[in-house]
Design a protein around this motif. Structure first.
Motif, mmCIF file in Angstrom:
data_model
loop_
_atom_site.group_PDB
_atom_site.id
_atom_site.type_symbol
_atom_site.label_atom_id
_atom_site.label_comp_id
_atom_site.label_asym_id
_atom_site.label_seq_id
_atom_site.Cartn_x
_atom_site.Cartn_y
_atom_site.Cartn_z
ATOM 1 N N ILE A 1 0.847 -1.201 0.000
ATOM 2 C CA ILE A 1 0.000 0.000 0.000
ATOM 3 C C ILE A 1 0.878 1.246 0.000
ATOM 4 O O ILE A 1 1.694 1.438 0.908
ATOM 5 N N PRO A 2 0.734 2.114 -0.981
ATOM 6 C CA PRO A 2 1.520 3.354 -0.986
ATOM 7 C C PRO A 2 1.269 4.163 0.293
ATOM 8 O O PRO A 2 0.122 4.377 0.691
ATOM 9 N N GLY A 3 2.333 4.582 0.915
ATOM 10 C CA GLY A 3 2.243 5.449 2.086
ATOM 11 C C GLY A 3 2.086 4.727 3.409
ATOM 12 O O GLY A 3 2.140 5.371 4.474
ATOM 13 N N ALA A 4 1.902 3.398 3.416
ATOM 14 C CA ALA A 4 1.673 2.684 4.679
ATOM 15 C C ALA A 4 2.902 2.729 5.577
ATOM 16 O O ALA A 4 2.805 2.993 6.782
ATOM 17 N N VAL B 1 -4.500 -0.629 10.259
ATOM 18 C CA VAL B 1 -5.278 -1.865 10.243
ATOM 19 C C VAL B 1 -6.389 -1.802 9.200
ATOM 20 O O VAL B 1 -6.568 -2.734 8.394
ATOM 21 N N MET B 2 -7.127 -0.692 9.163
ATOM 22 C CA MET B 2 -8.230 -0.611 8.211
ATOM 23 C C MET B 2 -7.723 -0.476 6.781
ATOM 24 O O MET B 2 -8.338 -1.014 5.846
ATOM 25 N N GLY B 3 -6.593 0.207 6.593
ATOM 26 C CA GLY B 3 -6.001 0.225 5.262
ATOM 27 C C GLY B 3 -5.658 -1.178 4.800
ATOM 28 O O GLY B 3 -5.940 -1.574 3.656
ATOM 29 N N GLY B 4 -5.063 -1.971 5.698
ATOM 30 C CA GLY B 4 -4.759 -3.356 5.376
ATOM 31 C C GLY B 4 -6.001 -4.191 5.150
ATOM 32 O O GLY B 4 -6.033 -5.068 4.271
ATOM 33 N N ASN B 5 -7.070 -3.941 5.926
ATOM 34 C CA ASN B 5 -8.315 -4.685 5.748
ATOM 35 C C ASN B 5 -8.929 -4.426 4.373
ATOM 36 O O ASN B 5 -9.403 -5.357 3.710
ATOM 37 N N TYR B 6 -8.944 -3.157 3.959
ATOM 38 C CA TYR B 6 -9.479 -2.844 2.624
ATOM 39 C C TYR B 6 -8.655 -3.554 1.551
ATOM 40 O O TYR B 6 -9.199 -4.145 0.607
ATOM 41 N N ALA B 7 -7.334 -3.500 1.681
ATOM 42 C CA ALA B 7 -6.469 -4.148 0.688
ATOM 43 C C ALA B 7 -6.663 -5.660 0.708
ATOM 44 O O ALA B 7 -6.644 -6.313 -0.346
ATOM 45 N N ASN B 8 -6.868 -6.203 1.910
ATOM 46 C CA ASN B 8 -7.070 -7.643 2.038
ATOM 47 C C ASN B 8 -8.368 -8.092 1.376
ATOM 48 O O ASN B 8 -8.519 -9.262 0.995
ATOM 49 N N ASP B 9 -9.314 -7.164 1.228
ATOM 50 C CA ASP B 9 -10.563 -7.459 0.532
ATOM 51 C C ASP B 9 -10.427 -7.302 -0.979
ATOM 52 O O ASP B 9 -11.427 -7.349 -1.710
ATOM 53 N N ALA C 1 -4.641 3.701 -0.989
ATOM 54 C CA ALA C 1 -3.359 4.362 -0.762
ATOM 55 C C ALA C 1 -3.533 5.355 0.377
ATOM 56 O O ALA C 1 -4.591 5.998 0.506
ATOM 57 N N PHE C 2 -2.508 5.491 1.208
ATOM 58 C CA PHE C 2 -2.541 6.492 2.269
ATOM 59 C C PHE C 2 -2.276 7.870 1.670
ATOM 60 O O PHE C 2 -1.460 8.024 0.757
ATOM 61 N N LEU D 1 -7.195 7.803 3.765
ATOM 62 C CA LEU D 1 -7.002 6.869 2.657
ATOM 63 C C LEU D 1 -7.764 7.332 1.426
ATOM 64 O O LEU D 1 -8.794 8.017 1.532
ATOM 65 N N HIS D 2 -7.277 6.940 0.280
ATOM 66 C CA HIS D 2 -8.032 7.011 -0.962
ATOM 67 C C HIS D 2 -8.308 5.591 -1.436
ATOM 68 O O HIS D 2 -7.413 4.738 -1.445
ATOM 69 N N LEU D 3 -9.545 5.353 -1.814
ATOM 70 C CA LEU D 3 -9.968 4.074 -2.372
ATOM 71 C C LEU D 3 -10.249 4.270 -3.851
ATOM 72 O O LEU D 3 -11.051 5.120 -4.231
ATOM 73 N N PHE D 4 -9.578 3.502 -4.687
ATOM 74 C CA PHE D 4 -9.709 3.650 -6.137
ATOM 75 C C PHE D 4 -10.603 2.526 -6.680
ATOM 76 O O PHE D 4 -10.289 1.338 -6.506
ATOM 77 N N LEU D 5 -11.695 2.928 -7.323
ATOM 78 C CA LEU D 5 -12.648 1.965 -7.860
ATOM 79 C C LEU D 5 -12.561 1.935 -9.381
ATOM 80 O O LEU D 5 -12.410 2.996 -10.023
ATOM 81 N N PRO D 6 -12.640 0.771 -9.995
ATOM 82 C CA PRO D 6 -12.594 0.676 -11.461
ATOM 83 C C PRO D 6 -13.712 1.500 -12.098
ATOM 84 O O PRO D 6 -14.861 1.486 -11.640
ATOM 85 N N GLY D 7 -13.367 2.267 -13.120
ATOM 86 C CA GLY D 7 -14.356 3.058 -13.834
ATOM 87 C C GLY D 7 -14.692 4.381 -13.199
ATOM 88 O O GLY D 7 -15.508 5.146 -13.724
ATOM 89 N N SER D 8 -14.082 4.695 -12.048
ATOM 90 C CA SER D 8 -14.349 5.955 -11.360
ATOM 91 C C SER D 8 -13.128 6.851 -11.465
ATOM 92 O O SER D 8 -12.006 6.441 -11.118
ATOM 93 N N ALA D 9 -13.326 8.080 -11.953
ATOM 94 C CA ALA D 9 -12.213 9.002 -12.130
ATOM 95 C C ALA D 9 -11.710 9.544 -10.795
ATOM 96 O O ALA D 9 -10.513 9.810 -10.628
ATOM 97 N N GLU D 10 -12.625 9.718 -9.835
ATOM 98 C CA GLU D 10 -12.262 10.285 -8.540
ATOM 99 C C GLU D 10 -12.187 9.184 -7.479
ATOM 100 O O GLU D 10 -13.033 8.292 -7.442
ATOM 101 N N PRO D 11 -11.194 9.250 -6.594
ATOM 102 C CA PRO D 11 -11.113 8.237 -5.530
ATOM 103 C C PRO D 11 -12.156 8.496 -4.446
ATOM 104 O O PRO D 11 -12.629 9.621 -4.266
ATOM 105 N N VAL D 12 -12.519 7.460 -3.744
ATOM 106 C CA VAL D 12 -13.356 7.578 -2.556
ATOM 107 C C VAL D 12 -12.443 7.930 -1.386
ATOM 108 O O VAL D 12 -11.389 7.312 -1.200
#
Length: 459
Positions: free
Chosen positions: A108-111, A134-142, A147-148, A161-172
């Protein structure tokens, strides 16, 4: 003096968590030296006679809070003498979950930078940064791409954190916040220690084995420090005992004084020594006690290998207490509105946000139910200025179990936008689910048969 050798148990994931943090520190030698120094400080603290039976806080163990926290995980593996039954459930689960996610965290970048920032700031409370890791790792584990987000000095606070979803230009944007015990609760506990101390002086002078159970109906700041001592003195002077107990009720509290079950303690200690803590209190009272709701006053012979354990008990009394004053419950039931507003501001930079708030709850305490209800009200009334896809409230109940080296119960309340179901997300997803709908603070933990408990040392 003979020494206890080895740790409590072997746990590969706890070791993996410590090794990952050591690697992230970029100074593994210094990392392990800090933790070993924290173990030495713990040993010194527990050798002091005034600290017998006292469950330490991290702040009692020196200025390096991070090392003292991580030292409990290392002690699980290699040092029963410095493993603290009261602290373990607050520390070890986080390190274990880091170990569960170690391979994901490495990618994970920034971890590593986030972990290193925690390790450098020795005075920081580490469970906040560890929640983020821990939650960054949990998301990645799923299987999710996260990325931090690096903080930029002089700029507005960013999400964790930023969560990157396929097809979405902006991160969550994902924001995580750890709510800790408030000053009111800390002051209340300190006040009751002073109230207990005056009663303990009488117990020690008279060599008493009693169970004093008290429910305060006034805030403790309004209760005289001599209150329990005066009630105990009246009991000792009274010829009236109703069915083996001495009950009372007045403007400050209601309560009862009865004989403690010293025989149960002595029976449990045959061929073993017993930890001066919650199990002894449970045997004296015949029921489970809250970790922050009891005091012990005893005299006996300590185990020469470990002064936290008793080889023989001459007398033992226990005071159990809680405060049900409406004002106290209201102040302890801190709602999450302020933290929610702060978190919402940090996710506004993204089109969609997710917020996780984690807080402790206490077993058998009315304020836990009230706090949960207040939290729900605050969340349902909250007017978000950004699109929150999900909001999670994690209630954690660290336990001092007799059958396990550590235990934490978790209940998660989920809130989503509209009527769409929110996926489950736990801090400790590998824990066993219980087949009931009770929240964490109402779960019953079975007591083990005699022997095989972390509270006991075989001679």
């Amino acid at each position: 003096m003979s020494q206890l050798s080895g740790g409590v148990e072997t746990d590969a994931e706890v070791l993996a968590g410590l090794n990952w943090l050591a690697s992230a520190s970029r100074d593994a030698t210094g990392f392990w030296q800090r933790i070993e120094a924290a173990q030495r400080r713990y040993r010194q603290f527990t050798l002091a006679p005034d600290n017998l039976g006292r469950d330490p806080e991290l702040a009692d163990l020196g200025p390096d809070l991070v090392a003292s926290f991580l030292a409990q995980a290392k002690s699980l593996l290699d040092s029963r003498r410095t493993y603290d039954i009261a602290l373990a459930s607050r520390c070890v689960p986080w390190v274990k979950q880091i170990g569960v996610n170690a391979s994901e965290l490495t990618r994970i970048p920034g971890a590593s930078e986030r972990a290193r920032r925690m390790l450098v700031d020795r005075a920081t409370a580490p469970d906040g940064p560890l929640l983020e890791l821990v939650m960054g790792g949990n998301y990645a584990n799923d299987g999710l791409d996260v990325a931090f987000v690096a903080e930029e000095p002089g700029h507005a606070k960013t999400p964790d954190l930023h969560l990157f979803l396929p097809g979405s230009a902006e991160p969550v944007a994902i924001e995580l916040k750890r709510l800790r015990q408030g000053r009111y609760e800390q002051d209340e506990r300190a006040r009751h220690r002073r109230i207990f101390k005056q009663a303990a002086a009488i117990i020690d002078e008279r060599h008493l084995s009693l169970h004093i159970d008290v429910i305060y109906t006034k805030e403790l700041m309004d209760v005289p420090e001599s209150y329990l001592a005066e009630r105990l003195s009246r009991f000792l002077a009274s010829p009236l005992v109703i069915l083996g107990a001495y009950p009372w009720r007045d403007e400050f509290a209601s309560g009862e004084i009865r004989s403690a079950n010293l025989d149960a303690v002595r029976e449990d200690m045959r061929n073993t020594s017993l930890y001066f803590g919650t199990k002894m209190a449970r045997l004296l009272t015949g029921s489970e006690v809250r970790s922050n709701g009891y005091h012990l006053a005893t005299s006996g012979i300590p185990d020469n290998r470990d002064p936290r354990f008793m080889d023989e008990v001459h007398y033992a009394s226990v005071v159990t207490w809680q405060c049900t004053a409406a004002e106290a419950l209201d102040r302890k039931a801190r709602h999450v509105k302020n933290k929610l507003v702060e978190a919402e501001r940090q996710v506004q930079s993204a089109g969609i946000g997710i917020i996780h708030l984690a807080m402790d709850a206490e077993v058998g305490c009315e304020s836990s139910d009230l706090r949960r209800e207040r939290n729900k009200q605050a969340i349902l009334q909250f007017q978000s200025e950004s699109l929150l896809a999900a909001l999670y409230i994690h209630y954690l109940v660290p336990r001092m179990p007799e059958a396990h080296s550590w235990l934490v119960d978790e209940t998660v309340d989920k809130f989503g936008a509209g009527r769409d179901p929110v996926p489950s997300m736990m801090i400790f997803p590998g824990s066993a689910a219980l087949d009931n709908d009770l929240p964490a603070w109402k779960q019953a933990v079975p007591f083990p048969p005699s022997g095989g408990s972390p509270d006991r040392q075989q001679r």
